[in-house]
Design an enzyme around this catalytic site. Sequence first.
Site, PDB file in Angstrom:
ATOM      1  N   ASN A 157     -42.050 -44.381-110.030  1.00  0.00           N
ATOM      2  CA  ASN A 157     -41.989 -45.773-109.548  1.00  0.00           C
ATOM      3  C   ASN A 157     -41.261 -46.597-110.604  1.00  0.00           C
ATOM      4  OD1 ASN A 157     -42.354 -48.348-108.646  1.00  0.00           O
ATOM      5  ND2 ASN A 157     -44.593 -48.351-108.793  1.00  0.00           N
ATOM      6  N   LYS A 183     -40.277 -49.624-110.445  1.00  0.00           N
ATOM      7  CA  LYS A 183     -40.615 -51.061-110.438  1.00  0.00           C
ATOM      8  C   LYS A 183     -39.325 -51.889-110.536  1.00  0.00           C
ATOM      9  CE  LYS A 183     -45.123 -49.740-112.163  1.00  0.00           C
ATOM     10  NZ  LYS A 183     -46.320 -50.065-112.916  1.00  0.00           N
ATOM     11  N   HIS A 193     -49.346 -51.221-103.687  1.00  0.00           N
ATOM     12  CA  HIS A 193     -49.435 -51.081-105.152  1.00  0.00           C
ATOM     13  C   HIS A 193     -50.237 -52.256-105.712  1.00  0.00           C
ATOM     14  CE1 HIS A 193     -48.329 -50.809-109.365  1.00  0.00           C
ATOM     15  NE2 HIS A 193     -47.977 -49.562-109.117  1.00  0.00           N
ATOM     16  N   GLU A 200     -49.829 -54.035-108.208  1.00  0.00           N
ATOM     17  CA  GLU A 200     -49.014 -55.197-108.618  1.00  0.00           C
ATOM     18  C   GLU A 200     -48.688 -56.072-107.421  1.00  0.00           C
ATOM     19  OE1 GLU A 200     -46.038 -52.948-110.712  1.00  0.00           O
ATOM     20  OE2 GLU A 200     -47.510 -52.460-112.267  1.00  0.00           O
ATOM     21  N   GLU A 222     -54.682 -45.219-108.352  1.00  0.00           N
ATOM     22  CA  GLU A 222     -54.133 -45.865-109.546  1.00  0.00           C
ATOM     23  C   GLU A 222     -55.134 -46.890-110.074  1.00  0.00           C
ATOM     24  OE1 GLU A 222     -49.635 -45.468-109.957  1.00  0.00           O
ATOM     25  OE2 GLU A 222     -50.000 -47.319-108.885  1.00  0.00           O
ATOM     26  N   SER A 260     -50.373 -44.685-116.570  1.00  0.00           N
ATOM     27  CA  SER A 260     -50.068 -44.127-117.891  1.00  0.00           C
ATOM     28  C   SER A 260     -49.992 -42.604-117.909  1.00  0.00           C
ATOM     29  CB  SER A 260     -51.062 -44.642-118.939  1.00  0.00           C
ATOM     30  OG  SER A 260     -50.945 -46.056-119.061  1.00  0.00           O
TER      31      SER A 260
END
Length: 254
Positions: free
Chosen positions: A9, A11, A95, A97, A167, A211
Amino acid sequence: MTPPLLIGNWKSNTSYTEAVSLVDASLEAVIAADGKVWVGVTPPFPWLMALRERLGQGHLWIGAQNCSATEMGAYTGEVTASMLKDCVTFVIVGHSERRAYYGETDDVVRAKVTRVLEQDLHAVLCVGEVLEQRQAGDAEHVVKTQLLAALEGYPEDKLYRLVVAYEPVWAIGTGVAATAEDAEDMCAFIRGVLNDRFGDSSDIIIQYGGSANEKNAAELLAKPNVGGLLIGGASLKPDAFAAMIQAAVSLSLI
Ligand code: 13P
């Protein structure tokens, strides 16, 4: 058995030139993996079509990081799943975010899953708890609620088009991944929720993200319920991403 699925990903990162060299480097690693690992990357929208033309339809899959909850129409700035259909194979939906910074609710996420399926694309549905929820012992409840809300009405004949990415928000971009044991526990829990919801959910791949990097990939992927990784920062480093693909190949040979 389904090969492990690694997705990068990206981003809101990369210039077009950087994107081209990243996909070229990733493609090399994917070809070397010889089908033992499935690999996708999600470049920013403006690069998608050109990268798809560069790569063709095999080997390295191109995905989108998001899509609109609406169909085509008067929705300024939205990119619909129908527009993405010709340049991607899959779309990341929900996601954290998007949930945190753009106010995406479970209803919006469910609508996006629907739009993705309408276009015969695959959906990578992200779920995960924030730190306070984990500390309060609510992680499973939060994840189950997100999952069931997003999958309400999900058609059982399209399970092969679904990937779930666990996640934990506290692990994203922090350099502190979940332990392999914690990742395994939650992925196993998710498998149970999916089995309860659908009966047999074995067509659905469950990934871990947060991470994940070239140092912890092998340990995470060795867990029986971790079927792949959703990778942020490390997917922007060609050597790290290639090492993760290689780690997945090595495990598939055991
Ligand atoms: P990091 O790998 O940078 O923590 O990001 C994870 C992620 O958000 C992937 O979707």
